[in-house]
Motif scaffolding. Structure first.
Motif, PDB file in Angstrom:
ATOM      1  N   ASN A 160       0.851  -1.189   0.000  1.00 30.81           N
ATOM      2  CA  ASN A 160       0.000   0.000   0.000  1.00 30.81           C
ATOM      3  C   ASN A 160       0.888   1.241   0.000  1.00 30.81           C
ATOM      4  OD1 ASN A 160      -1.835   2.078   0.362  1.00 30.81           O
ATOM      5  ND2 ASN A 160      -2.970   1.064   2.009  1.00 30.81           N
ATOM      6  N   THR A 212       0.464   4.311  -0.286  1.00 35.31           N
ATOM      7  CA  THR A 212       0.004   5.570   0.314  1.00 35.31           C
ATOM      8  C   THR A 212      -0.265   5.458   1.809  1.00 35.31           C
ATOM      9  OG1 THR A 212      -2.315   5.080  -0.237  1.00 35.31           O
ATOM     10  CG2 THR A 212      -1.014   6.320  -1.863  1.00 35.31           C
ATOM     11  N   ALA A 213      -0.063   4.255   2.360  1.00 39.96           N
ATOM     12  CA  ALA A 213      -0.317   4.066   3.786  1.00 39.96           C
ATOM     13  C   ALA A 213       0.855   4.565   4.620  1.00 39.96           C
ATOM     14  CB  ALA A 213      -0.567   2.580   4.075  1.00 39.96           C
TER      15      ALA A 213
END
Length: 518
Positions: free
Chosen positions: A498, A500-501
């Motif tokens: 992920n 953008t986490a």
């Protein structure tokens, strides 16, 4: 830093670390539109040509591996250019709907696919279709710009040998102006389409980060996320800054030792110990002889203080070597040179074959015919993209305040860094190749605190124009971090899962540098 970076760093860390020893360790004109860079034309306006072939690597694959060739123009600016073949190996994942990751090896000149065996054993590749591309001129790609004329000749290679390789490649019909980061980035963009991937992630290590940045600049379409490991951005003037680079790398070592209770108390003033060793060996060089650890052949060296500067600098490229450096310097400062042969790559016990791996502070010279490191590809890239924007005089001026024990040696190193490109004629790259890359693509930057070749300062400079970059500096690691330590590997895996986490980087604070004091 051309040669050090390109023979030493060329690939991922685990390939070159070999237990406790070292892993030795850039275009023609572009057109700028009002909106940015005008990409080079595709290999085919409709669809790039890709054909699968039997894998040429001699290996027992532990996972399905698909190999193929992408056919592209040698020089996309030349409408009459011949075509060349780019070799590709894909480790196919058995997971459902795997995300593809394209791996860009270091160098320039290093082969990605000749590292296939090591990557097959890596947990990093398991969830993905892991795409390995031999950049144009390297590895199994055709042609391979290897220079046997230069191999085993030391650095820099004699000018006549550099010119001999250059002239031979030209006479064979190779257009050296086609071998640069911009052309390679267009190859990679073509490959994504040819393999049918809507998007993919990019993993670049060392020079591979510079190629990844070029790809982000010229062909951002289809890039989901990028991992930059040991960052070499275009806007750093690496050749002229080698002296400053070396001084900075040494200072990080002195500071780390002073901050460590055991090291600081056992070796107070480590920098002064180092300067004494350099001064003593320049005044009274030592002869060492024995067998080559690499080849078993007899070797003899006259070791000077300048040699120690070189070897120590390269030694900072191996995490497992760094703790031994203070003790080695202390011994040498006392006149005890028992370990000097090993530092120079010699087994002092002739006939003893029980010392494994490579020398402690020196990378092996490529053997003649070794195509895993294509010197011609390295020079074509570097002499186009770096050399035109660097100044020998500025490089020398930058070290005007260097310690007296090192200044003369650093001046020699700066002069030699320009030598190969002075004998390798390629068209200078556009000024764009010396500018920072701007991109909003999510980026993970993996940085080794002790990295002597692509230092933290370079990564921080690149991050200034990458607003979605996450910078992670590892306090006890150096050059080539991926697939070496569980901490960066876990962060890398979480980022690719992920991009953008928010990442859990708590393991970084638990990493400690330990120095060997006895």
């Amino acid at each position: 830093m051309i040669q050090m970076m390109h023979t030493a760093i060329v690939t991922r860390a685990s390939q070159f670390r070999v237990q406790t020893l070292l892993k030795w360790l850039l275009l023609a004109m572009v057109v700028i539109s009002p909106l940015g860079v005008t990409p080079l034309p595709r290999a085919d306006a409709q669809k790039p040509v890709y054909e699968t072939v039997r894998c040429p690597m001699d290996a027992a694959f532990g996972a399905p591996v698909e190999c193929g060739y992408l056919t592209v123009p040698e020089n996309r600016r030349n409408p009459n250019s011949r075509t060349i073949k780019i070799f590709v190996a894909v480790i196919k994942s058995d997971q459902p709907n795997p995300q593809p990751v394209v791996y860009l090896a270091g160098g320039p000149g290093g082969s990605a696919t000749m590292q296939l065996g090591a990557w097959l054993q890596s947990e990093i590749t398991v969830p993905y279709d892991f795409v390995m591309i031999d950049q144009r001129g390297t590895g199994f790609s055709e042609p391979n710009l290897n220079c046997p004329e230069m191999e085993g000749k030391g650095f820099p290679a004699p000018p006549e040998d550099v010119r001999a390789c250059h002239d031979r490649l030209i006479k064979s019909g190779i257009d050296l102006d086609g071998y640069n980061s911009r052309e390679s980035a267009a190859d990679i963009a073509d490959l994504r389409l040819a393999l049918g991937y809507e998007s993919w992630d990019v993993l670049g290590i060392s020079y591979g980060t510079r190629l990844a940045l070029t790809l982000m600049r010229d062909h951002p379409e289809g890039i989901r996320a990028v991992v930059l490991d040991s960052i070499y951005p275009p806007n750093v003037n690496s050749i002229e800054s080698i002296g400053v680079l070396m001084l900075s790398a040494f200072q990080r070592l002195w500071d780390a030792c002073a901050a460590d209770e055991a090291c600081g108390s056992t070796f107070p003033g480590l920098d002064q110990i180092f300067y004494k060793v350099v001064t003593d060996l320049n005044a009274e060089p030592q002869e060492v002889e024995g067998q080559s650890i690499e080849t078993g052949k007899p070797l003899k060296f006259i070791v000077t203080g300048d040699d120690i500067i070189d070897r120590l600098y390269l030694g900072l490229g191996g995490e497992d070597i760094i703790p031994a450096i203070p003790g080695l310097l202390a011994l040498f400062a006392m006149g005890n040179y028992d370990f000097l042969p090993l530092v120079m790559g010699i087994n002092p016990l002739a006939g003893n074959n029980h010392i494994p791996g490579r020398s402690m502070l020196q990378p092996a010279q490529p053997s003649e015919g070794d195509t895993s490191d294509a010197e011609g590809a390295r020079l074509s890239v570097e002499c186009s993209e770096e050399f035109p924007f660097n100044s020998k005089e500025k490089g020398i001026a930058l070290i005007s305040d260097a310690p007296e024990a090192m200044k003369a040696s650093l001046e020699k190193i700066i002069v030699r860094e320009f030598s190969d490109c002075e004998n390798w004629a390629v068209t200078p790259g556009d000024p764009l190749e010396n500018e920072a890359v701007k991109s909003d693509i999510p980026v993970l930057m993996l940085v080794g605190h002790f990295d002597p070749l692509t230092p933290p300062e370079w990564a921080k400079k690149a991050a200034e124009t990458l607003p979605n970059a996450t910078y992670v500096e590892f306090p006890n690691l150096t050059h080539g971090i991926s697939d070496y330590d569980p901490c960066p590997d876990s962060i890398l895996a979480a980022f690719l899962a992920n991009p953008t986490a928010t990442l859990d980087m708590s393991c970084v604070a638990e990493m400690v540098v330990y120095f060997q004091t006895q």
